[in-house]
Enzyme design. Structure first.
Site, PDB file in Angstrom:
ATOM      1  N   THR A 328       0.857  -1.188   0.000  1.00 32.87           N
ATOM      2  CA  THR A 328       0.000   0.000   0.000  1.00 32.87           C
ATOM      3  C   THR A 328       0.893   1.239   0.000  1.00 32.87           C
ATOM      4  O   THR A 328       1.823   1.334   0.805  1.00 32.87           O
ATOM      5  CB  THR A 328      -0.913  -0.018   1.239  1.00 32.87           C
ATOM      6  OG1 THR A 328      -1.606  -1.272   1.245  1.00 32.87           O
ATOM      7  CG2 THR A 328      -1.923   1.112   1.207  1.00 32.87           C
ATOM      8  N   GLU A 355      -5.954 -10.420   7.176  1.00 33.69           N
ATOM      9  CA  GLU A 355      -5.053 -11.358   7.856  1.00 33.69           C
ATOM     10  C   GLU A 355      -5.886 -12.481   8.467  1.00 33.69           C
ATOM     11  O   GLU A 355      -6.977 -12.239   8.982  1.00 33.69           O
ATOM     12  CB  GLU A 355      -4.233 -10.621   8.912  1.00 33.69           C
ATOM     13  CG  GLU A 355      -3.253  -9.702   8.232  1.00 33.69           C
ATOM     14  CD  GLU A 355      -2.329  -8.977   9.176  1.00 33.69           C
ATOM     15  OE1 GLU A 355      -2.292  -9.306  10.370  1.00 33.69           O
ATOM     16  OE2 GLU A 355      -1.638  -8.064   8.697  1.00 33.69           O
ATOM     17  N   LYS A 407      -7.572   1.960  -2.627  1.00 31.13           N
ATOM     18  CA  LYS A 407      -7.057   1.183  -1.497  1.00 31.13           C
ATOM     19  C   LYS A 407      -7.249   1.958  -0.184  1.00 31.13           C
ATOM     20  O   LYS A 407      -7.791   1.430   0.787  1.00 31.13           O
ATOM     21  CB  LYS A 407      -5.571   0.866  -1.741  1.00 31.13           C
ATOM     22  CG  LYS A 407      -4.865   0.225  -0.581  1.00 31.13           C
ATOM     23  CD  LYS A 407      -5.377  -1.168  -0.310  1.00 31.13           C
ATOM     24  CE  LYS A 407      -5.022  -1.608   1.094  1.00 31.13           C
ATOM     25  NZ  LYS A 407      -5.634  -2.849   1.478  1.00 31.13           N
ATOM     26  N   ASN A 411     -10.009   1.070   3.027  1.00 25.59           N
ATOM     27  CA  ASN A 411      -9.635   0.788   4.416  1.00 25.59           C
ATOM     28  C   ASN A 411     -10.143   1.865   5.362  1.00 25.59           C
ATOM     29  O   ASN A 411     -10.499   1.576   6.503  1.00 25.59           O
ATOM     30  CB  ASN A 411      -8.118   0.627   4.540  1.00 25.59           C
ATOM     31  CG  ASN A 411      -7.710  -0.824   4.322  1.00 25.59           C
ATOM     32  OD1 ASN A 411      -8.559  -1.671   4.085  1.00 25.59           O
ATOM     33  ND2 ASN A 411      -6.426  -1.103   4.402  1.00 25.59           N
ATOM     34  N   CYS A 463      -2.909  -2.603   8.986  1.00 26.41           N
ATOM     35  CA  CYS A 463      -3.240  -1.647   7.925  1.00 26.41           C
ATOM     36  C   CYS A 463      -4.233  -0.547   8.282  1.00 26.41           C
ATOM     37  O   CYS A 463      -4.021   0.605   7.902  1.00 26.41           O
ATOM     38  CB  CYS A 463      -3.708  -2.395   6.696  1.00 26.41           C
ATOM     39  SG  CYS A 463      -2.316  -3.275   5.951  1.00 26.41           S
ATOM     40  N   ASP A 467      -3.259   3.130   7.312  1.00 25.38           N
ATOM     41  CA  ASP A 467      -3.841   3.611   6.052  1.00 25.38           C
ATOM     42  C   ASP A 467      -4.742   4.831   6.274  1.00 25.38           C
ATOM     43  O   ASP A 467      -4.788   5.739   5.445  1.00 25.38           O
ATOM     44  CB  ASP A 467      -4.608   2.482   5.347  1.00 25.38           C
ATOM     45  CG  ASP A 467      -3.671   1.387   4.829  1.00 25.38           C
ATOM     46  OD1 ASP A 467      -2.447   1.496   5.050  1.00 25.38           O
ATOM     47  OD2 ASP A 467      -4.153   0.421   4.207  1.00 25.38           O
TER      48      ASP A 467
HETATM   49  N1  LIG Z   1      -1.285  -7.524   5.916  1.00 25.06           N
HETATM   50  C1  LIG Z   1      -2.357  -7.197   5.236  1.00 25.06           C
HETATM   51  O1  LIG Z   1      -3.473  -7.591   5.572  1.00 25.06           O
HETATM   52  C2  LIG Z   1      -2.251  -6.338   4.020  1.00 25.06           C
HETATM   53  C3  LIG Z   1      -1.096  -5.620   3.737  1.00 25.06           C
HETATM   54  N2  LIG Z   1      -1.050  -4.784   2.647  1.00 25.06           N
HETATM   55  C4  LIG Z   1       0.160  -4.010   2.344  1.00 25.06           C
HETATM   56  O2  LIG Z   1       1.137  -4.889   1.763  1.00 25.06           O
HETATM   57  C5  LIG Z   1       2.450  -4.565   2.211  1.00 25.06           C
HETATM   58  C6  LIG Z   1       3.064  -5.767   2.877  1.00 25.06           C
HETATM   59  O3  LIG Z   1       2.289  -6.113   3.999  1.00 25.06           O
HETATM   60  P1  LIG Z   1       2.432  -7.533   4.727  1.00 25.06           P
HETATM   61  O4  LIG Z   1       2.482  -8.622   3.720  1.00 25.06           O
HETATM   62  O5  LIG Z   1       1.423  -7.581   5.780  1.00 25.06           O
HETATM   63  O6  LIG Z   1       3.867  -7.347   5.375  1.00 25.06           O
HETATM   64  P2  LIG Z   1       4.757  -8.388   6.207  1.00 25.06           P
HETATM   65  O7  LIG Z   1       5.483  -7.612   7.210  1.00 25.06           O
HETATM   66  O8  LIG Z   1       3.931  -9.548   6.633  1.00 25.06           O
HETATM   67  O9  LIG Z   1       5.782  -8.929   5.112  1.00 25.06           O
HETATM   68  C7  LIG Z   1       6.737  -8.145   4.489  1.00 25.06           C
HETATM   69  C8  LIG Z   1       7.909  -9.029   4.079  1.00 25.06           C
HETATM   70  O10 LIG Z   1       8.821  -8.227   3.328  1.00 25.06           O
HETATM   71  C9  LIG Z   1      10.152  -8.561   3.707  1.00 25.06           C
HETATM   72  N3  LIG Z   1      11.002  -7.436   3.359  1.00 25.06           N
HETATM   73  C10 LIG Z   1      11.158  -6.263   3.998  1.00 25.06           C
HETATM   74  N4  LIG Z   1      12.005  -5.476   3.317  1.00 25.06           N
HETATM   75  C11 LIG Z   1      12.393  -6.167   2.227  1.00 25.06           C
HETATM   76  C12 LIG Z   1      13.271  -5.879   1.132  1.00 25.06           C
HETATM   77  N5  LIG Z   1      13.892  -4.720   1.033  1.00 25.06           N
HETATM   78  N6  LIG Z   1      13.426  -6.840   0.179  1.00 25.06           N
HETATM   79  C13 LIG Z   1      12.791  -8.028   0.274  1.00 25.06           C
HETATM   80  N7  LIG Z   1      11.948  -8.342   1.276  1.00 25.06           N
HETATM   81  C14 LIG Z   1      11.755  -7.421   2.241  1.00 25.06           C
HETATM   82  C15 LIG Z   1      10.057  -8.850   5.192  1.00 25.06           C
HETATM   83  O11 LIG Z   1      11.127  -9.663   5.611  1.00 25.06           O
HETATM   84  C16 LIG Z   1       8.704  -9.570   5.265  1.00 25.06           C
HETATM   85  O12 LIG Z   1       8.829 -10.968   5.127  1.00 25.06           O
HETATM   86  C17 LIG Z   1       2.293  -3.332   3.087  1.00 25.06           C
HETATM   87  O13 LIG Z   1       2.451  -2.198   2.290  1.00 25.06           O
HETATM   88  C18 LIG Z   1       0.850  -3.423   3.557  1.00 25.06           C
HETATM   89  O14 LIG Z   1       0.318  -2.159   3.848  1.00 25.06           O
HETATM   90  C19 LIG Z   1      -2.088  -4.659   1.812  1.00 25.06           C
HETATM   91  C20 LIG Z   1      -3.250  -5.357   2.025  1.00 25.06           C
HETATM   92  C21 LIG Z   1      -3.404  -6.261   3.135  1.00 25.06           C
HETATM   93  O1  LIG Z   2      -5.260  -3.471   3.898  1.00 26.65           O
HETATM   94  C1  LIG Z   2      -5.290  -4.339   4.727  1.00 26.65           C
HETATM   95  O2  LIG Z   2      -4.332  -4.693   5.390  1.00 26.65           O
HETATM   96  C2  LIG Z   2      -6.558  -5.064   5.035  1.00 26.65           C
HETATM   97  O3  LIG Z   2      -7.116  -4.436   6.209  1.00 26.65           O
HETATM   98  C3  LIG Z   2      -8.290  -5.067   6.715  1.00 26.65           C
HETATM   99  O4  LIG Z   2      -7.980  -6.395   7.070  1.00 26.65           O
HETATM  100  P1  LIG Z   2      -7.402  -6.790   8.507  1.00 26.65           P
HETATM  101  O5  LIG Z   2      -6.614  -5.644   9.070  1.00 26.65           O
HETATM  102  O6  LIG Z   2      -6.730  -8.101   8.355  1.00 26.65           O
HETATM  103  O7  LIG Z   2      -8.615  -7.030   9.512  1.00 26.65           O
HETATM  104  P2  LIG Z   2     -10.157  -6.741   9.657  1.00 26.65           P
HETATM  105  O8  LIG Z   2     -10.794  -8.063   9.823  1.00 26.65           O
HETATM  106  O9  LIG Z   2     -10.732  -5.847   8.646  1.00 26.65           O
HETATM  107  O10 LIG Z   2     -10.128  -5.988  11.047  1.00 26.65           O
HETATM  108  C4  LIG Z   2      -9.521  -4.731  11.228  1.00 26.65           C
HETATM  109  C5  LIG Z   2      -9.675  -4.288  12.652  1.00 26.65           C
HETATM  110  O11 LIG Z   2     -11.030  -3.925  12.916  1.00 26.65           O
HETATM  111  C6  LIG Z   2     -11.508  -4.654  14.007  1.00 26.65           C
HETATM  112  N1  LIG Z   2     -12.926  -4.976  13.785  1.00 26.65           N
HETATM  113  C7  LIG Z   2     -13.304  -5.615  12.672  1.00 26.65           C
HETATM  114  C8  LIG Z   2     -14.616  -5.927  12.482  1.00 26.65           C
HETATM  115  C9  LIG Z   2     -15.538  -5.592  13.449  1.00 26.65           C
HETATM  116  O12 LIG Z   2     -16.737  -5.867  13.320  1.00 26.65           O
HETATM  117  N2  LIG Z   2     -15.117  -4.934  14.544  1.00 26.65           N
HETATM  118  C10 LIG Z   2     -13.821  -4.610  14.737  1.00 26.65           C
HETATM  119  O13 LIG Z   2     -13.481  -4.011  15.754  1.00 26.65           O
HETATM  120  C11 LIG Z   2     -10.643  -5.904  14.082  1.00 26.65           C
HETATM  121  O14 LIG Z   2     -10.638  -6.476  15.348  1.00 26.65           O
HETATM  122  C12 LIG Z   2      -9.303  -5.353  13.667  1.00 26.65           C
HETATM  123  O15 LIG Z   2      -8.667  -4.769  14.756  1.00 26.65           O
HETATM  124  C13 LIG Z   2      -9.367  -5.085   5.627  1.00 26.65           C
HETATM  125  O16 LIG Z   2     -10.508  -5.815   6.105  1.00 26.65           O
HETATM  126  C14 LIG Z   2      -8.840  -5.726   4.338  1.00 26.65           C
HETATM  127  O17 LIG Z   2      -9.816  -5.625   3.308  1.00 26.65           O
HETATM  128  C15 LIG Z   2      -7.568  -4.987   3.914  1.00 26.65           C
HETATM  129  O18 LIG Z   2      -6.995  -5.561   2.778  1.00 26.65           O
END
Ligand SMILES: NC(=O)C1=CN([C@@H]2O[C@H](COP(=O)(O)OP(=O)(O)OC[C@H]3O[C@@H](n4cnc5c(N)ncnc54)[C@H](O)[C@@H]3O)[C@@H](O)[C@H]2O)C=CC1
Ligand SMILES: O=C(O)[C@H]1O[C@H](OP(=O)(O)OP(=O)(O)OC[C@H]2O[C@@H](n3ccc(=O)[nH]c3=O)[C@H](O)[C@@H]2O)[C@H](O)[C@@H](O)[C@@H]1O
Length: 598
Positions: A328, A355, A407, A411, A463, A467
């Protein structure tokens, strides 16, 4: 695109096939229909019932075993309508096929091939020639079309002559492109038997299956995309964290996630993981960046350095790969960075996974958004669709800045919704009202709905908190009230929760689980940590129960691993979500989990 994905039937197509079949054969069994339309018997029944209800057909019982289906005038009109609709979707399918072929032909050109022979004088050759003839930038000459059917020799497709395999040497050329799906292996074998150099054999269908993709970052986003795409493509997952790489290579998911664990361990994936840049950047077609973009509270903006550095590396290696940013990023980022690297095609495609449901949300995506409508953007969308299990996923090609806005606004809306129901709960709690009754009553309005409305200690996770802050930062100089309120509301909610806990005058507070949701192993920015901080600031001792932790302390508070000791020691047990095991100490528990779910 590999296999015959662009021939996937749509519901409109199925409906059309059934009506068309019935209009030609009144006396058919449901089993016949099921096999013609490739749907289950139960579905056939549903279709026939609906047609009858809608007045598209009438059933005529010949005896108690046999019946006929008679299409009515209304049914004939419906068939006409479906026919047109089907043609429209077929046109999209055709455009898609053209786009994929164009990407493929560009790839051939980038390998230095200019004069080619096609093998197979069928529909695939036809469409390949059409793309070559109609796209000025495709600078390929087709010198002939080989076909094994002598009856075709001498005739032409467009102006290109069909020849036999014995004429291979007669026509000067650089490579043979196999233009058949069904006979690919036979043709390949034929060429090898004719001592043809296998480095000069190009394959359209094989190409898709073996497309090379590299994913940088193997977290929630990177790993779920790697798994999704490696079902049909050769994927290399790159990370700087060696232990994650080792786990992936041992077919173990480093993340707790039901589908991810199942797919990595049991599915046949073309997935390898590496910490070596030379392996990762070995000229893949797409490089997907999924590295972290944490919110930097000093700068009041996302820290995009991991994305910046990855793009810099790709540029230095002069790779021809298309870069897809899944991390993001701030609104406007891709446009800015593209100016800095004019030789790279950089596309932003937002990720919407949750997640705990990381792979699931990619197998069944709510939508696919791609911030570009280039040929590579379309090819990438097709790759995501190819890996998914859901039919009719909406795909939107937008401007790159619009995709980034989608995006952050998505969020922020989710955060707004959580904050709204949390404030409703604060009101009810202070006024002594029944939150559940109020939320249920409010949610029965279908415009509001009974989902994503469970009160909590505040929206948390990686996020939503960051975000919303980034979107607020993007609003600089733009009038707004709500964006600030969404960010502030989360702070106020935590203040309120902490006050309610303190009002119980505890000596020792037990924090039960740091994770943000029941099904997640992750506690990045979970709201309970904010509660913990506030309670400690008032001088109250805190102990933590969190099986995910391996350390003995968490922010100087004791981590108690023994559940029985933990519940005995704490006089108030604070839990963002209610867990069954807390039932026996219910009176000690403080939670605002009203509906017993996330
Ligand atoms: N976790 C989520 O639910 C979501 C996350 N995003 C976005 O996606 C991105 C990644 O998020 P996550 O997958 O949750 O992160 P994460 O922290 O779980 O994974 C990131 C990975 O990148 C690796 N990394 C860090 N710097 C690096 C580099 N320079 N080269 C290669 N690898 C490197 C780390 O070791 C780690 O394994 C963020 O921008 C986040 O905002 C978007 C939607 C959902
Ligand atoms: O960009 C991201 O990282 C993601 O962020 C959220 O996903 P996530 O953070 O995994 O979790 P959610 O299930 O959406 O919950 C977010 C937060 O709101 C809280 N929540 C959720 C639902 C609810 O009814 N009440 C509430 O307090 C959860 O406990 C949590 O702390 C969005 O749901 C995803 O669509 C998005 O891709």
């Amino acid at each position: 695109m590999s296999r015959l994905d662009f021939f996937k039937t749509t519901p409109i197509h199925k409906e059309y096939i059934i009506l068309d079949y019935l209009s030609k054969n009144a006396k058919v069994t449901q089993r016949d229909i099921s096999s013609v339309a490739s749907i289950s018997l139960a579905m056939v029944n549903q279709y026939l019932d609906t047609y009858e209800k809608e007045g598209y057909l009438s059933k005529v019982y010949l005896n108690n075993k046999n019946m006929e289906y008679h299409i009515t005038e209304k049914g004939i009109q419906r068939k006409k309508y479906l026919n047109i609709k089907y043609l429209e979707s077929a046109r999209d399918v055709y455009q898609d096929a053209k786009a994929n072929i164009k990407v493929f032909l560009n790839d051939i050109m980038s390998k230095g091939f200019r004069k080619i022979l096609l093998y197979g004088a069928g529909d695939v050759a036809d469409i390949i020639l059409l793309v070559i003839n109609s796209e000025p930038e495709i600078n390929l000459e087709v010198c002939g079309i080989i076909d094994d059917n002598p009856a075709k020799h001498g005739s032409k497709i467009f102006s290109t002559k069909i020849i036999g395999i014995n004429d291979l040497k007669v026509h000067e050329h650089d490579a043979v492109l196999i233009a058949s799906y069904a006979y690919y292996e036979k043709m390949y074998d034929n060429l090898i038997k004719n001592n043809y150099d296998k480095n000069k054999i190009l394959k359209y269908f094989g190409w898709g299956e073996l497309m090379k993709i590299t994913i940088v970052g193997t977290g929630y986003v990177g790993l779920s995309n790697a798994v999704l795409l490696s079902q049909f493509n050769e994927v290399t997952a790159f990370d700087i964290n060696e232990s994650k790489i080792n786990l992936i290579n041992q077919k173990i998911s480093p993340i707790v996630d039901k589908e991810l664990e199942e797919y990595i361990t049991h599915k046949e994936l073309k997935l390898k993981a590496s910490i070596y840049e030379d392996v990762a950047f070995d000229n893949p077609k797409f490089i997907i960046i999924a590295t972290p973009t944490n919110y930097d509270s000093q700068l009041n903006y996302f820290d995009t350095s991991s994305v910046d550095q990855t793009i810099e590396k790709i540029n230095k290696r002069e790779l021809k790969s298309t870069v897809i940013i899944k991390s993001t990023v701030p609104v406007g980022y891709t446009e800015e960075i593209s100016k800095k690297y004019p030789n790279l095609e950089i596309i932003f495609s937002p990720e919407f996974l949750r997640e705990g449901k990381a792979l699931y949300d990619n197998l069944y995506p709510s939508r696919i958004i791609i911030g570009s409508n280039s040929e590579n953007a379309k090819a990438f969308a097709n790759l995501l669709l190819q890996g998914s299990l859901k039919e009719n996923t909406p795909v939107l090609f937008t401007g790159s800045t619009e995709a980034e806005a989608i995006k952050l606004f998505s969020n922020t809306y989710l955060a707004l919704r959580v904050a709204f129901f949390n404030e409703l709960d604060t009101y009810a709690e202070i006024r002594g009202l029944n939150t559940k009754e109020i939320i249920e009553g409010v949610g029965l309005d279908p415009r509001i709905g009974s989902h994503y409305n469970n009160p909590s200690f505040g929206y948390g996770g990686y996020c939503l908190p960051k975000d919303t802050k980034q979107l607020l930062a993007n609003y600089q100089d733009i009038p707004q009230n709500i964006m600030t309120a969404i960010v502030d509301a989360n702070r106020t909610r935590k203040d309120h929760i902490a006050e309610m806990i303190l009002s119980r005058k505890p000596n020792k507070v037990g924090i039960y689980r740091l994770v943000m949701k029941n099904d997640s192993d992750n506690f990045r920015s979970s709201s309970i940590q904010g509660i913990m901080k506030r309670i400690k600031a008032k001088g109250i001792e805190v102990i933590v129960f969190e099986p995910v932790l391996t350390e003995d302390t968490f922010y100087n508070s004791k981590v108690e691993r023994d559940f029985e000791k933990f519940i005995a020691e704490a006089d108030v047990i604070v839990s963002n979500r209610f867990y069954k095991e807390l039932e026996k100490v219910k009176d000690k528990v403080y939670t605002r989990d009203i509906f017993n779910r996330d």
